[in-house]
Write a protein that holds these residues in place. Structure first.
Motif, PDB file in Angstrom:
ATOM      1  N   SER A  10      43.333  40.066  51.446  1.00 52.89           N
ATOM      2  CA  SER A  10      43.435  41.345  50.782  1.00 52.89           C
ATOM      3  C   SER A  10      42.709  42.388  51.610  1.00 52.89           C
ATOM      4  O   SER A  10      42.858  42.455  52.812  1.00 52.89           O
ATOM      5  CB  SER A  10      42.869  41.205  49.372  1.00 52.89           C
ATOM      6  N   THR A  11      41.888  43.200  50.957  1.00 52.94           N
ATOM      7  CA  THR A  11      41.197  44.220  51.729  1.00 52.94           C
ATOM      8  C   THR A  11      39.727  43.872  51.891  1.00 52.94           C
ATOM      9  O   THR A  11      38.903  44.735  52.133  1.00 52.94           O
ATOM     10  CB  THR A  11      41.352  45.587  51.058  1.00 52.94           C
ATOM     11  N   GLU A  12      39.399  42.581  51.788  1.00 58.40           N
ATOM     12  CA  GLU A  12      38.020  42.188  51.990  1.00 58.40           C
ATOM     13  C   GLU A  12      37.576  42.634  53.370  1.00 58.40           C
ATOM     14  O   GLU A  12      38.322  42.541  54.340  1.00 58.40           O
ATOM     15  CB  GLU A  12      37.891  40.671  51.924  1.00 58.40           C
ATOM     16  N   GLN A  60      32.629  55.792  46.741  1.00 62.74           N
ATOM     17  CA  GLN A  60      32.327  56.803  45.708  1.00 62.74           C
ATOM     18  C   GLN A  60      33.405  56.822  44.623  1.00 62.74           C
ATOM     19  O   GLN A  60      33.152  57.181  43.481  1.00 62.74           O
ATOM     20  CB  GLN A  60      32.196  58.184  46.387  1.00 62.74           C
ATOM     21  N   SER A  61      34.635  56.395  44.972  1.00 64.05           N
ATOM     22  CA  SER A  61      35.707  56.398  43.971  1.00 64.05           C
ATOM     23  C   SER A  61      35.353  55.484  42.791  1.00 64.05           C
ATOM     24  O   SER A  61      35.762  55.744  41.660  1.00 64.05           O
ATOM     25  CB  SER A  61      37.039  55.968  44.594  1.00 64.05           C
ATOM     26  N   ALA A  62      34.577  54.434  43.047  1.00 61.27           N
ATOM     27  CA  ALA A  62      34.183  53.523  41.960  1.00 61.27           C
ATOM     28  C   ALA A  62      33.263  54.235  40.971  1.00 61.27           C
ATOM     29  O   ALA A  62      33.287  53.959  39.768  1.00 61.27           O
ATOM     30  CB  ALA A  62      33.486  52.287  42.538  1.00 61.27           C
ATOM     31  N   GLY A  91      33.718  39.553  49.154  1.00 63.12           N
ATOM     32  CA  GLY A  91      33.534  40.285  50.410  1.00 63.12           C
ATOM     33  C   GLY A  91      33.370  41.787  50.242  1.00 63.12           C
ATOM     34  O   GLY A  91      33.185  42.503  51.231  1.00 63.12           O
ATOM     35  N   ASN A  92      33.451  42.287  49.014  1.00 63.11           N
ATOM     36  CA  ASN A  92      33.224  43.724  48.807  1.00 63.11           C
ATOM     37  C   ASN A  92      31.825  44.082  49.306  1.00 63.11           C
ATOM     38  O   ASN A  92      30.912  43.265  49.249  1.00 63.11           O
ATOM     39  CB  ASN A  92      33.340  44.044  47.309  1.00 63.11           C
ATOM     40  N   ASP A  93      31.655  45.309  49.775  1.00 61.44           N
ATOM     41  CA  ASP A  93      30.329  45.729  50.233  1.00 61.44           C
ATOM     42  C   ASP A  93      29.498  46.152  49.020  1.00 61.44           C
ATOM     43  O   ASP A  93      29.382  47.328  48.672  1.00 61.44           O
ATOM     44  CB  ASP A  93      30.469  46.872  51.251  1.00 61.44           C
ATOM     45  N   GLY A 121      34.729  37.987  42.020  1.00 58.10           N
ATOM     46  CA  GLY A 121      35.804  36.986  41.960  1.00 58.10           C
ATOM     47  C   GLY A 121      37.131  37.662  42.183  1.00 58.10           C
ATOM     48  O   GLY A 121      37.208  38.721  42.816  1.00 58.10           O
ATOM     49  N   SER A 122      38.183  37.052  41.656  1.00 57.06           N
ATOM     50  CA  SER A 122      39.513  37.622  41.813  1.00 57.06           C
ATOM     51  C   SER A 122      40.035  38.035  40.451  1.00 57.06           C
ATOM     52  O   SER A 122      39.852  37.323  39.458  1.00 57.06           O
ATOM     53  CB  SER A 122      40.460  36.576  42.399  1.00 57.06           C
ATOM     54  N   PHE A 123      40.735  39.170  40.412  1.00 55.73           N
ATOM     55  CA  PHE A 123      41.333  39.577  39.141  1.00 55.73           C
ATOM     56  C   PHE A 123      42.584  38.765  38.816  1.00 55.73           C
ATOM     57  O   PHE A 123      43.228  39.008  37.805  1.00 55.73           O
ATOM     58  CB  PHE A 123      41.535  41.085  39.043  1.00 55.73           C
ATOM     59  N   TYR A 124      42.912  37.800  39.639  1.00 55.10           N
ATOM     60  CA  TYR A 124      43.963  36.833  39.267  1.00 55.10           C
ATOM     61  C   TYR A 124      43.356  35.611  38.582  1.00 55.10           C
ATOM     62  O   TYR A 124      44.023  34.619  38.341  1.00 55.10           O
ATOM     63  CB  TYR A 124      44.799  36.455  40.482  1.00 55.10           C
ATOM     64  N   PHE A 139      42.372  50.635  40.002  1.00 56.64           N
ATOM     65  CA  PHE A 139      42.999  51.675  40.828  1.00 56.64           C
ATOM     66  C   PHE A 139      43.214  51.173  42.257  1.00 56.64           C
ATOM     67  O   PHE A 139      42.287  50.674  42.908  1.00 56.64           O
ATOM     68  CB  PHE A 139      42.121  52.932  40.870  1.00 56.64           C
ATOM     69  N   PHE A 140      44.399  51.349  42.747  1.00 57.66           N
ATOM     70  CA  PHE A 140      44.758  51.013  44.135  1.00 57.66           C
ATOM     71  C   PHE A 140      44.369  49.591  44.516  1.00 57.66           C
ATOM     72  O   PHE A 140      43.863  49.355  45.612  1.00 57.66           O
ATOM     73  CB  PHE A 140      44.117  52.011  45.119  1.00 57.66           C
ATOM     74  N   ALA A 141      44.574  48.657  43.646  1.00 62.06           N
ATOM     75  CA  ALA A 141      44.163  47.288  43.943  1.00 62.06           C
ATOM     76  C   ALA A 141      45.207  46.247  43.539  1.00 62.06           C
ATOM     77  O   ALA A 141      45.400  45.263  44.253  1.00 62.06           O
ATOM     78  CB  ALA A 141      42.838  46.992  43.240  1.00 62.06           C
TER      79      ALA A 141
HETATM   80  C1  LIG Z   1      41.998  50.133  48.292  1.00 61.84           C
HETATM   81  S1  LIG Z   1      40.641  49.379  47.514  1.00 61.84           S
HETATM   82  C2  LIG Z   1      40.520  50.387  46.051  1.00 61.84           C
HETATM   83  C3  LIG Z   1      39.131  50.521  45.596  1.00 61.84           C
HETATM   84  C4  LIG Z   1      38.916  51.493  44.443  1.00 61.84           C
HETATM   85  N1  LIG Z   1      39.487  51.003  43.207  1.00 61.84           N
HETATM   86  C5  LIG Z   1      39.462  52.863  44.761  1.00 61.84           C
HETATM   87  O1  LIG Z   1      40.362  53.329  44.050  1.00 61.84           O
HETATM   88  O2  LIG Z   1      38.986  53.459  45.721  1.00 61.84           O
HETATM   89  C6  LIG Z   1      41.274  47.866  46.885  1.00 61.84           C
HETATM   90  C7  LIG Z   1      40.195  46.976  46.305  1.00 61.84           C
HETATM   91  O3  LIG Z   1      40.829  45.932  45.584  1.00 61.84           O
HETATM   92  C8  LIG Z   1      40.106  44.759  45.775  1.00 61.84           C
HETATM   93  N2  LIG Z   1      40.961  43.611  45.496  1.00 61.84           N
HETATM   94  C9  LIG Z   1      42.117  43.265  46.099  1.00 61.84           C
HETATM   95  N3  LIG Z   1      42.586  42.116  45.592  1.00 61.84           N
HETATM   96  C10 LIG Z   1      41.685  41.730  44.645  1.00 61.84           C
HETATM   97  C11 LIG Z   1      41.604  40.625  43.766  1.00 61.84           C
HETATM   98  N4  LIG Z   1      42.531  39.650  43.775  1.00 61.84           N
HETATM   99  N5  LIG Z   1      40.577  40.560  42.909  1.00 61.84           N
HETATM  100  C12 LIG Z   1      39.607  41.529  42.884  1.00 61.84           C
HETATM  101  N6  LIG Z   1      39.630  42.598  43.703  1.00 61.84           N
HETATM  102  C13 LIG Z   1      40.657  42.699  44.568  1.00 61.84           C
HETATM  103  C14 LIG Z   1      39.685  44.826  47.238  1.00 61.84           C
HETATM  104  O4  LIG Z   1      38.615  43.961  47.540  1.00 61.84           O
HETATM  105  C15 LIG Z   1      39.339  46.296  47.359  1.00 61.84           C
HETATM  106  O5  LIG Z   1      37.992  46.532  47.098  1.00 61.84           O
END
Ligand SMILES: C[S@@+](CC[C@H](N)C(=O)[O-])C[C@H]1O[C@@H](n2cnc3c(N)ncnc32)[C@H](O)[C@@H]1O
Length: 366
Positions: A10-12, A60-62, A91-93, A121-124, A139-141
Motif C-alpha cells: 500500500s502506501t506504507e 496534517q490532514s489527519a 509502517g505509518n509514521d 493494523g489493517s482496515f481489512y 479519506f483517500f485510503a
Molecule cells: C494517501 S494516504 C491518506 C491519508 C489521510 N487519510 C489523508 O487523507 O491525507 C493513505 C493512507 O491509507 C493507509 N492505508 C492503506 N491501506 C490500508 C489498510 N489496509 N489499512 C489501514 N490503513 C491503510 C496508508 O498507510 C496511508 O497512510
C-alpha cells in the motif's frame, strides 16, 4: 493468470507525505462542514463520543479530519467523554503524526482535550472495539486493496486499463474488499453512528477504456510509459513488468452501490445517506499554477507521485528486478528522472484529473 497473495505494501513508508499531500489536506478542510454535521447528529446519543480516522496517514490532514468533530462536540456537549483514534498500518509514521497532534497545529492544547489513541493494523481486519465509534472517517485510503495481485497485464500498470479476464478478476477482488471493509466497520460503529468514506473515484465516460474515466489516469499512464521504456531499455525485467499492476481500484458510484444491492447483508446494517462521485473544481490539476514553469511543474508531479507510488513500485517492480543485477535505488532514481522529463516536455498531457467518491452511511440502530 497468476496471483501473489502478499500483504499490500500500500502506501506504507510514503516519503515526504506531509509536504506532498496538499490535495488531501484541502480535501479534509473542504469537508469540515460535513464532518461537523455528522458529529452534531450523534452528539446527544447516550454513548461516549469517538471519532476514528481509518487510514489516517502521518500528516496534517489527519488533524484537520478530526478537528471539526472535536469543535462541534466541545460546543454542543462539553461535559461528554470524547476520544480520537487514528488508525493506520504499522509502517505509518506515527511519530510524525503524534508530534503534529501535540504541536501548535494539533488539537491537544485545547481546554478539554480528547483522549487520543492509535489503532495499528489493517482496515481489512478489525481495528477498534465493538460499537466504539460515533463517527468513522476514511479519506483517500480505501482504494488500496487488501493484497497485491499479479496479472497478465503487459500493457498497463493500472486497474482501469485492464481488459478481459484480468479486469474481471481484479473487480471481483475489489468488490470483495469493499464489502469486507464496510462489514467490519459496521461492527465497530455505535448504533446510529456514521461512516464517511471519501476517496478517489471514477465516472462513466463513453469511448474511454471500459467506458470509465478514473482519477489520475494521466499519472498512471505516465508511469506505464516509463515502465515500458525502462523495460525496452533492459532496465526492468519483462517478466516482472508484464505482471505488475498497482493494488488499487477507484470505484464508480454504481460500483460502490452494488455492495448494497446484492446479498452482502449490508443493507441490513446501514442506511445509505450518500453515494456519489463528484468532479473536482477546475478538473483536479493541483499544480496548474506552476504551468508557466515546466521544470517546477514536473518536479511537483514527481514529489506528488513518489509520495503515493514509490513504495508499490519498489515492492512490485524494482525489488523483483534486483536478482538481475540491478540496484533498487538506482532504478527508482532512473524511473523518476524519466517521469520528470516526461512531465517537463508534455506538461498537461498527463495532468492530474480527479473525481471523488463520497459515501456516507448511518449504522442502523439494531
Ligand atoms: C494517501 S494516504 C491518506 C491519508 C489521510 N487519510 C489523508 O487523507 O491525507 C493513505 C493512507 O491509507 C493507509 N492505508 C492503506 N491501506 C490500508 C489498510 N489496509 N489499512 C489501514 N490503513 C491503510 C496508508 O498507510 C496511508 O497512510
Amino acid at each position: 493468470m497468476s496471483e501473489a497473495d502478499e500483504t499490500s505494501p500500500s502506501t506504507e513508508g510514503m516519503v515526504d507525505y506531509d509536504a506532498n499531500s496538499r490535495a488531501q489536506k484541502e480535501h479534509a478542510l473542504g469537508n469540515a462542514d460535513v464532518i461537523a454535521d455528522l458529529a452534531q447528529r450523534v452528539a446527544n446519543r447516550p454513548d461516549d463520543l469517538n471519532i476514528t480516522d481509518y487510514g489516517c496517514g502521518p500528516g496534517q490532514s489527519a488533524i484537520e479530519t478530526v478537528r471539526p468533530a472535536l469543535d462541534a462536540w466541545s460546543s454542543l456537549v462539553p461535559r461528554k467523554n470524547v476520544s480520537v483514534c487514528h488508525a493506520d498500518q504499522p509502517g505509518n509514521d506515527w511519530n510524525a503524526l503524534m508530534s503534529l497532534v501535540a504541536g501548535k497545529s494539533g488539537y491537544l492544547n485545547r481546554p478539554h482535550p480528547p483522549l487520543v489513541s492509535a489503532a495499528v493494523g489493517s482496515f481489512y481486519e478489525r481495528m477498534v472495539p465493538d460499537r466504539s465509534v460515533s463517527v468513522g472517517t476514511c479519506f483517500f485510503a480505501s482504494h488500496w486493496l487488501r493484497s497485491t495481485a499479479s496479472f497478465d497485464a503487459p500493457d498497463t500498470v493500472w486497474f482501469a486499463d485492464l481488459t478481459g479476464n484480468a479486469r474481471h478478476e481484479m473487480w471481483r477482488r475489489a468488490k470483495e474488499d469493499w464489502v469486507r471493509f464496510l462489514r467490519l466497520r459496521a461492527e465497530e460503529l455505535q448504533p446510529g453512528g456514521f461512516l464517511f468514506v471519501s476517496t478517489i473515484g471514477a465516472v462513466p465516460e463513453a469511448g474511454e477504456i471500459n467506458d470509465t474515466a478514473a482519477s489520475g489516469r494521466g499519472i498512471y499512464r505516465a508511469m506505464q510509459a516509463i515502465t515500458k521504456s525502462m523495460t525496452e531499455d533492459g532496465l526492468l525485467a519483462r517478466d516482472v513488468t508484464d505482471n505488475f499492476v498497482f493494488g488499487l481500484w477507484f470505484l464508480t458510484a454504481q460500483e460502490a452501490r452494488e455492495a448494497f444491492e446484492e446479498k452482502s447483508g449490508l443493507a441490513d446494517l446501514y442506511d445509505v445517506d450518500t453515494i456519489d462521485v463528484i468532479g473536482v473544481d477546475g478538473g483536479g490539476d493541483v499544480f496548474s499554477s506552476y504551468l508557466d514553469d515546466p521544470l517546477e511543474y514536473a518536479s511537483k508531479y514527481v514529489g506528488y507521485t513518489k509520495a503515493f507510488a514509490a513504495s508499490s513500485l519498489r515492492a512490485g517492480l524494482f525489488e523483483p528486478t534486483l536478482g538481475k543485477g540491478k540496484d533498487t535505488t538506482q532504478l527508482e532514481a532512473e524511473f523518476f528522472r524519466r517521469f520528470e522529463e516526461l512531465y517537463r516536455e508534455k506538461t498537461t498531457a498527463y495532468a492530474l484529473e480527479q473525481w471523488h467518491l463520497k459515501v456516507i452511511l448511518r449504522r442502523k440502530d439494531s
